[in-house]
Design a protein around this motif. Structure first.
Motif, PDB file in Angstrom:
ATOM      1  N   ALA A   1     -13.033  -1.266 -12.363  1.00 57.91           N
ATOM      2  CA  ALA A   1     -12.647   0.072 -12.807  1.00 57.91           C
ATOM      3  C   ALA A   1     -12.449   1.032 -11.632  1.00 57.91           C
ATOM      4  O   ALA A   1     -11.614   1.938 -11.693  1.00 57.91           O
ATOM      5  N   ALA A   2     -13.199   0.811 -10.557  1.00 56.02           N
ATOM      6  CA  ALA A   2     -13.091   1.727  -9.409  1.00 56.02           C
ATOM      7  C   ALA A   2     -11.699   1.612  -8.786  1.00 56.02           C
ATOM      8  O   ALA A   2     -11.093   2.614  -8.401  1.00 56.02           O
ATOM      9  N   SER A   3     -11.195   0.398  -8.711  1.00 60.44           N
ATOM     10  CA  SER A   3      -9.866   0.183  -8.150  1.00 60.44           C
ATOM     11  C   SER A   3      -8.799   0.776  -9.068  1.00 60.44           C
ATOM     12  O   SER A   3      -7.824   1.381  -8.603  1.00 60.44           O
ATOM     13  N   LEU A   4      -8.990   0.627 -10.373  1.00 58.98           N
ATOM     14  CA  LEU A   4      -8.063   1.234 -11.337  1.00 58.98           C
ATOM     15  C   LEU A   4      -8.032   2.748 -11.139  1.00 58.98           C
ATOM     16  O   LEU A   4      -6.959   3.361 -11.105  1.00 58.98           O
ATOM     17  N   GLU A   5      -9.194   3.327 -10.989  1.00 57.95           N
ATOM     18  CA  GLU A   5      -9.296   4.786 -10.824  1.00 57.95           C
ATOM     19  C   GLU A   5      -8.458   5.241  -9.611  1.00 57.95           C
ATOM     20  O   GLU A   5      -7.749   6.244  -9.671  1.00 57.95           O
ATOM     21  N   GLU A   6      -8.525   4.460  -8.549  1.00 63.11           N
ATOM     22  CA  GLU A   6      -7.783   4.816  -7.334  1.00 63.11           C
ATOM     23  C   GLU A   6      -6.269   4.808  -7.584  1.00 63.11           C
ATOM     24  O   GLU A   6      -5.564   5.755  -7.218  1.00 63.11           O
ATOM     25  N   THR A   7      -5.780   3.734  -8.205  1.00 66.34           N
ATOM     26  CA  THR A   7      -4.343   3.636  -8.489  1.00 66.34           C
ATOM     27  C   THR A   7      -3.928   4.715  -9.496  1.00 66.34           C
ATOM     28  O   THR A   7      -2.848   5.296  -9.392  1.00 66.34           O
ATOM     29  N   TYR A   8      -4.801   4.962 -10.462  1.00 69.10           N
ATOM     30  CA  TYR A   8      -4.516   5.995 -11.469  1.00 69.10           C
ATOM     31  C   TYR A   8      -4.271   7.339 -10.781  1.00 69.10           C
ATOM     32  O   TYR A   8      -3.320   8.051 -11.107  1.00 69.10           O
TER      33      TYR A   8
ATOM     34  N   GLY B   1       5.895  12.120 -19.599  1.00 69.35           N
ATOM     35  CA  GLY B   1       5.208  11.005 -18.962  1.00 69.35           C
ATOM     36  C   GLY B   1       3.820  10.847 -19.540  1.00 69.35           C
ATOM     37  O   GLY B   1       3.253  11.788 -20.126  1.00 69.35           O
ATOM     38  N   HIS B   2       3.281   9.642 -19.397  1.00 65.24           N
ATOM     39  CA  HIS B   2       1.979   9.360 -19.996  1.00 65.24           C
ATOM     40  C   HIS B   2       1.331   8.276 -19.148  1.00 65.24           C
ATOM     41  O   HIS B   2       1.938   7.221 -18.940  1.00 65.24           O
ATOM     42  N   ILE B   3       0.142   8.523 -18.625  1.00 65.97           N
ATOM     43  CA  ILE B   3      -0.552   7.490 -17.853  1.00 65.97           C
ATOM     44  C   ILE B   3      -1.887   7.171 -18.536  1.00 65.97           C
ATOM     45  O   ILE B   3      -2.556   8.064 -19.045  1.00 65.97           O
ATOM     46  N   PHE B   4      -2.207   5.898 -18.572  1.00 73.44           N
ATOM     47  CA  PHE B   4      -3.416   5.437 -19.278  1.00 73.44           C
ATOM     48  C   PHE B   4      -4.262   4.539 -18.394  1.00 73.44           C
ATOM     49  O   PHE B   4      -3.715   3.718 -17.656  1.00 73.44           O
TER      50      PHE B   4
ATOM     51  N   SER C   1      -5.638   8.877 -26.201  1.00 69.70           N
ATOM     52  CA  SER C   1      -4.873   7.723 -25.735  1.00 69.70           C
ATOM     53  C   SER C   1      -4.044   7.052 -26.829  1.00 69.70           C
ATOM     54  O   SER C   1      -3.423   6.030 -26.591  1.00 69.70           O
ATOM     55  N   GLY C   2      -4.010   7.619 -28.017  1.00 71.53           N
ATOM     56  CA  GLY C   2      -3.084   7.145 -29.057  1.00 71.53           C
ATOM     57  C   GLY C   2      -3.312   5.689 -29.404  1.00 71.53           C
ATOM     58  O   GLY C   2      -4.419   5.191 -29.277  1.00 71.53           O
ATOM     59  N   ASN C   3      -2.267   4.972 -29.787  1.00 73.87           N
ATOM     60  CA  ASN C   3      -2.504   3.613 -30.291  1.00 73.87           C
ATOM     61  C   ASN C   3      -2.342   2.531 -29.221  1.00 73.87           C
ATOM     62  O   ASN C   3      -2.448   1.361 -29.508  1.00 73.87           O
ATOM     63  N   ILE C   4      -2.057   2.923 -27.982  1.00 75.73           N
ATOM     64  CA  ILE C   4      -1.975   1.884 -26.941  1.00 75.73           C
ATOM     65  C   ILE C   4      -3.405   1.411 -26.618  1.00 75.73           C
ATOM     66  O   ILE C   4      -3.617   0.308 -26.166  1.00 75.73           O
ATOM     67  N   GLY C   5      -4.376   2.254 -26.898  1.00 74.26           N
ATOM     68  CA  GLY C   5      -5.770   1.838 -26.722  1.00 74.26           C
ATOM     69  C   GLY C   5      -6.240   2.102 -25.313  1.00 74.26           C
ATOM     70  O   GLY C   5      -5.437   2.166 -24.395  1.00 74.26           O
ATOM     71  N   GLY C   6      -7.531   2.285 -25.112  1.00 70.77           N
ATOM     72  CA  GLY C   6      -8.023   2.501 -23.765  1.00 70.77           C
ATOM     73  C   GLY C   6      -8.780   3.805 -23.640  1.00 70.77           C
ATOM     74  O   GLY C   6      -9.124   4.435 -24.624  1.00 70.77           O
ATOM     75  N   ASN C   7      -8.994   4.183 -22.361  1.00 66.98           N
ATOM     76  CA  ASN C   7      -9.893   5.299 -22.146  1.00 66.98           C
ATOM     77  C   ASN C   7      -9.173   6.544 -21.684  1.00 66.98           C
ATOM     78  O   ASN C   7      -8.530   7.219 -22.456  1.00 66.98           O
ATOM     79  N   LEU C   8      -9.264   6.787 -20.352  1.00 61.03           N
ATOM     80  CA  LEU C   8      -8.715   8.026 -19.837  1.00 61.03           C
ATOM     81  C   LEU C   8      -7.186   8.005 -19.893  1.00 61.03           C
ATOM     82  O   LEU C   8      -6.559   7.002 -19.588  1.00 61.03           O
ATOM     83  N   SER C   9      -6.610   9.125 -20.267  1.00 62.93           N
ATOM     84  CA  SER C   9      -5.150   9.231 -20.192  1.00 62.93           C
ATOM     85  C   SER C   9      -4.728  10.668 -19.959  1.00 62.93           C
ATOM     86  O   SER C   9      -5.439  11.607 -20.327  1.00 62.93           O
ATOM     87  N   HIS C  10      -3.606  10.819 -19.282  1.00 60.07           N
ATOM     88  CA  HIS C  10      -3.007  12.140 -19.076  1.00 60.07           C
ATOM     89  C   HIS C  10      -1.557  12.099 -19.529  1.00 60.07           C
ATOM     90  O   HIS C  10      -0.863  11.107 -19.295  1.00 60.07           O
ATOM     91  N   GLU C  11      -1.128  13.185 -20.124  1.00 64.39           N
ATOM     92  CA  GLU C  11       0.290  13.336 -20.445  1.00 64.39           C
ATOM     93  C   GLU C  11       0.882  14.365 -19.502  1.00 64.39           C
ATOM     94  O   GLU C  11       0.213  15.345 -19.161  1.00 64.39           O
ATOM     95  N   PHE C  12       2.130  14.148 -19.125  1.00 66.23           N
ATOM     96  CA  PHE C  12       2.842  15.138 -18.316  1.00 66.23           C
ATOM     97  C   PHE C  12       3.866  15.822 -19.212  1.00 66.23           C
ATOM     98  O   PHE C  12       4.694  15.146 -19.836  1.00 66.23           O
ATOM     99  N   HIS C  13       3.765  17.121 -19.297  1.00 65.12           N
ATOM    100  CA  HIS C  13       4.641  17.891 -20.184  1.00 65.12           C
ATOM    101  C   HIS C  13       5.520  18.841 -19.392  1.00 65.12           C
ATOM    102  O   HIS C  13       5.021  19.592 -18.540  1.00 65.12           O
ATOM    103  N   VAL C  14       6.802  18.833 -19.704  1.00 63.59           N
ATOM    104  CA  VAL C  14       7.712  19.844 -19.176  1.00 63.59           C
ATOM    105  C   VAL C  14       7.627  21.031 -20.138  1.00 63.59           C
ATOM    106  O   VAL C  14       7.749  20.859 -21.358  1.00 63.59           O
ATOM    107  N   LEU C  15       7.365  22.208 -19.586  1.00 66.95           N
ATOM    108  CA  LEU C  15       7.184  23.364 -20.458  1.00 66.95           C
ATOM    109  C   LEU C  15       8.538  23.866 -20.951  1.00 66.95           C
ATOM    110  O   LEU C  15       9.438  24.136 -20.159  1.00 66.95           O
TER     111      LEU C  15
END
Ligand code: ATP
Ligand code: MG
Length: 566
Positions: free
Chosen positions: A167-174, A409-412, A199-213
């Motif tokens: 998970a630590a390596s994932l966190e870095e790439t995230y 955009g959406h990162i999970f 995180s919707g239906n893709i499943g998982g933990n932390l996620s961020h969405e990028f929104h254009v205002l």
């Protein structure tokens, strides 16, 4: 490029089917055409813009060290059965059969396919971390394709997937991906927010969405006016009030409110603000017994928060009129917490009120001067409402403001959701096989084109940010077909600018200047060079920026240098 040789498919009239600015302008500027519901062809000018987005995305992905691949669009059902999504994904998944009646789908996303590649190719922690990305056509059979390419059925996505030993390596790439997305949207000249998301239906933990205002956005974003805090309105926690509740000062009264059911009607009739009223919603409890949820009159129930409450049922259901009559003995518009023989859960703001107005549990009657603890028991408190403008920011810095956003955009952080289900394992340093830890990172390449237009336009057309414009410069020669001298000069200037690597569109059509200006405005080319015989006599051209109103003279001999500085 010469406009006379370009497919310029501009429309004078607004297409009737276009509901949003970007949809209307993309059709009017001739960037795309619809083939079937949610399925679009990209015409030459539109494709240039799409390629610009692709290129920026590709450069920033490469900069993170991610490797480009191209996975098949058509995927065998077995992979989706292994991940458990074949049955779960529902009708958005376009399912196909081949001539042998084997089942396939047209990929709406590629977690299964990439996990299959990873389990075949990755053996050891020494190969990790590794990130793959592709830019590819997806198909999702959206229930309501709309707003043109913004919510299409066939669309272009960049999807990236990272593989890690822990998970630590994932966190870095995230974090790297988060930065890459920030760079992409900044380079594209867009105002955006990165928000914590469900995180919707893709499943998982932390996620961020990028929104254009942009006003046309389907999502509501709450962000702090001083810090970088931003979240989907649905997910914003509202802290419990920290100050004590005001003391009771009014006496309990009863007022007739015939025909007044809504908070707006009651507050207008009684001349009290909606903030001083409470609304009482009867919903299904976790044990199926009705529960009363109490909110301040100006607040809205947040479904996600309600469904998370242990005493409230999920999915949440509002009781219908007959069920309300049975539970409270009155119609829905007259329900109030005093005397209700149900569990009462009040949102923090409603529990904070003194001397409030509420239904009297009798048709056509309301109570005034009601106080918790005095006229009815103290309620159970919970955070059940949507945040509103001016609420304190949950990070403790500043206050919230609400804006509308387009999710681009959406990162999970997926963790082992797919690798565990599909047995994608790798040897760790102790020689033990462990499931790969995964992240996934999507960006809507085609949606970004529409989002950019939503943010950058005026009444006359598109105003492309520099990085997205199909051409940087448009040459508009006035009445060139009547003047060989002007034609020569313009031809020379065109060659000179192209020689500097500029992307130049030469409007060499035999058109009136008004038509040329209208098209240039609609197309949104940033830099305009207007050439006329009169200017030529003075060795000058006129320069205008699409976003400005003024034009300025520039010496013909210095045009290239001038443009390079813009
Ligand atoms: P939405 O909530 O808008 O349906 P999503 O959560 O389904 O999006 P993801 O699965 O995270 O989207 O896909 C990654 C990106 O692909 C999204 O951020 C968006 O930019 C883009 N995208 C998703 N669906 C569409 C669509 N129907 N048309 C165009 N772009 C889309
Ligand atoms: Mg979706």
């Amino acid at each position: 490029m010469r406009l006379s040789q370009t497919l310029l498919a501009t429309l004078r009239e607004d297409p009737a089917e276009a509901e949003t600015v970007s949809h209307r302008l993309m059709l009017r500027a001739g960037l795309v055409r619809q083939l079937a519901a949610g399925i679009y062809s990209w015409l030459p000018l539109g494709l240039r813009v799409l390629h610009k987005v692709e290129q920026v995305v590709r450069e920033e992905m490469n900069r993170t060290g991610a490797q480009e691949v191209l996975l098949p669009a058509v995927q065998p059902a077995e992979l989706w059965q292994q991940s458990g999504r074949w049955d779960k994904y529902g009708p958005e998944l376009l399912r196909l059969r081949d001539r042998h009646r084997r089942e396939f789908c047209f990929g709406p996303t590629h977690e299964e396919t990439i996990t299959d590649l990873a389990r075949r190719e990755l053996r050891s922690y020494k190969q990790l971390p590794i990130t793959f990305y592709q830019i590819q056509t997806k198909f999702r059979d959206e229930i309501r394709p709309r707003f043109g390419i913004m919510r299409a059925r066939e669309f272009l996505m960049k999807d990236a997937y990272s593989f890690h030993i822990d998970a630590a390596s994932l966190e870095e790439t995230y974090q790297q991906m988060y930065q890459a997305y920030t760079c992409i949207l900044t380079r594209l000249g867009l105002e955006f927010r990165a928000v914590r998301a469900d995180s919707g239906n893709i499943g998982g933990n932390l996620s961020h969405e990028f929104h254009v205002l942009a006003e046309a956005g389907e999502d509501c974003i709450a962000s702090s006016d001083v810090s970088t805090y931003a979240a989907n309105l649905e997910l914003v926690e509202v802290p419990a009030p920290t100050v004590p509740r005001p003391a009771a000062s009014a006496t309990l009264g009863e007022v007739h409110t015939p025909g007044q059911h809504s908070i707006a009607e009651v507050s207008a009739a009684l001349k009290v603000s909606p903030e001083q009223c409470v609304k009482t919603l009867l919903v299904n409890g976790a044990d199926e017994q009705p529960v009363a949820v109490v909110l301040r009159g100006d607040h809205e129930l947040n479904r996600i928060k309600a469904e998370r409450h242990p005493d409230i049922g999920a999915p949440l259901r509002l009781l219908d009129a007959a069920q309300v009559e049975q539970a409270a003995g009155c119609p829905p518009g007259s329900v109030g917490p005093p005397g209700l023989k149900l569990k009462v859960i009040a949102d923090g703001a409603a529990a904070q009120l003194a001397d409030f107005v509420c239904g009297a549990n009798r048709a056509g009657l309301h109570l005034t001067g009601v106080n918790w603890g005095r006229d009815l028991p103290e309620p159970q408190r919970a955070d059940l409402r949507n945040a509103v403008t001016g609420d304190p920011s949950p990070d403790g810095h500043g206050h919230l403001q609400l804006s509308r956003g387009i999710e681009v955009g959406h990162i999970f952080q997926l963790g082992t959701r797919y690798s565990a289900a599909m047995q994608a394992v790798c040897l760790n340093p102790d020689g033990k096989a462990v499931p790969l830890t995964m992240g996934c990172y999507g960006i809507g390449v085609s949606r970004l084109v529409a989002a950019a237009i939503e943010q950058h336009h005026d009444a006359r057309g598109i105003i492309w940010p520099a990085a997205l414009a199909p051409f940087q410069v448009i040459l508009i020669p006035v009445n060139m077909h009547k003047s060989p001298r002007l034609a020569d000069a313009v031809q020379q200037l065109y060659s000179e600018l192209c020689g500097h690597g500029m992307e130049v569109l030469l409007d060499d059509r035999k058109q009136r200047p008004g038509v040329m200006y209208n098209d240039a405005e609609l197309l949104g080319i940033p830099h305009w060079i207007i050439c006329s015989e009169r200017g030529l006599d003075q060795g000058q051209v006129e320069y205008r920026h699409r976003a400005g109103t003024e034009s300025q003279p520039v010496a013909l001999s210095t045009v290239a240098g001038f443009l390079l500085e813009q």
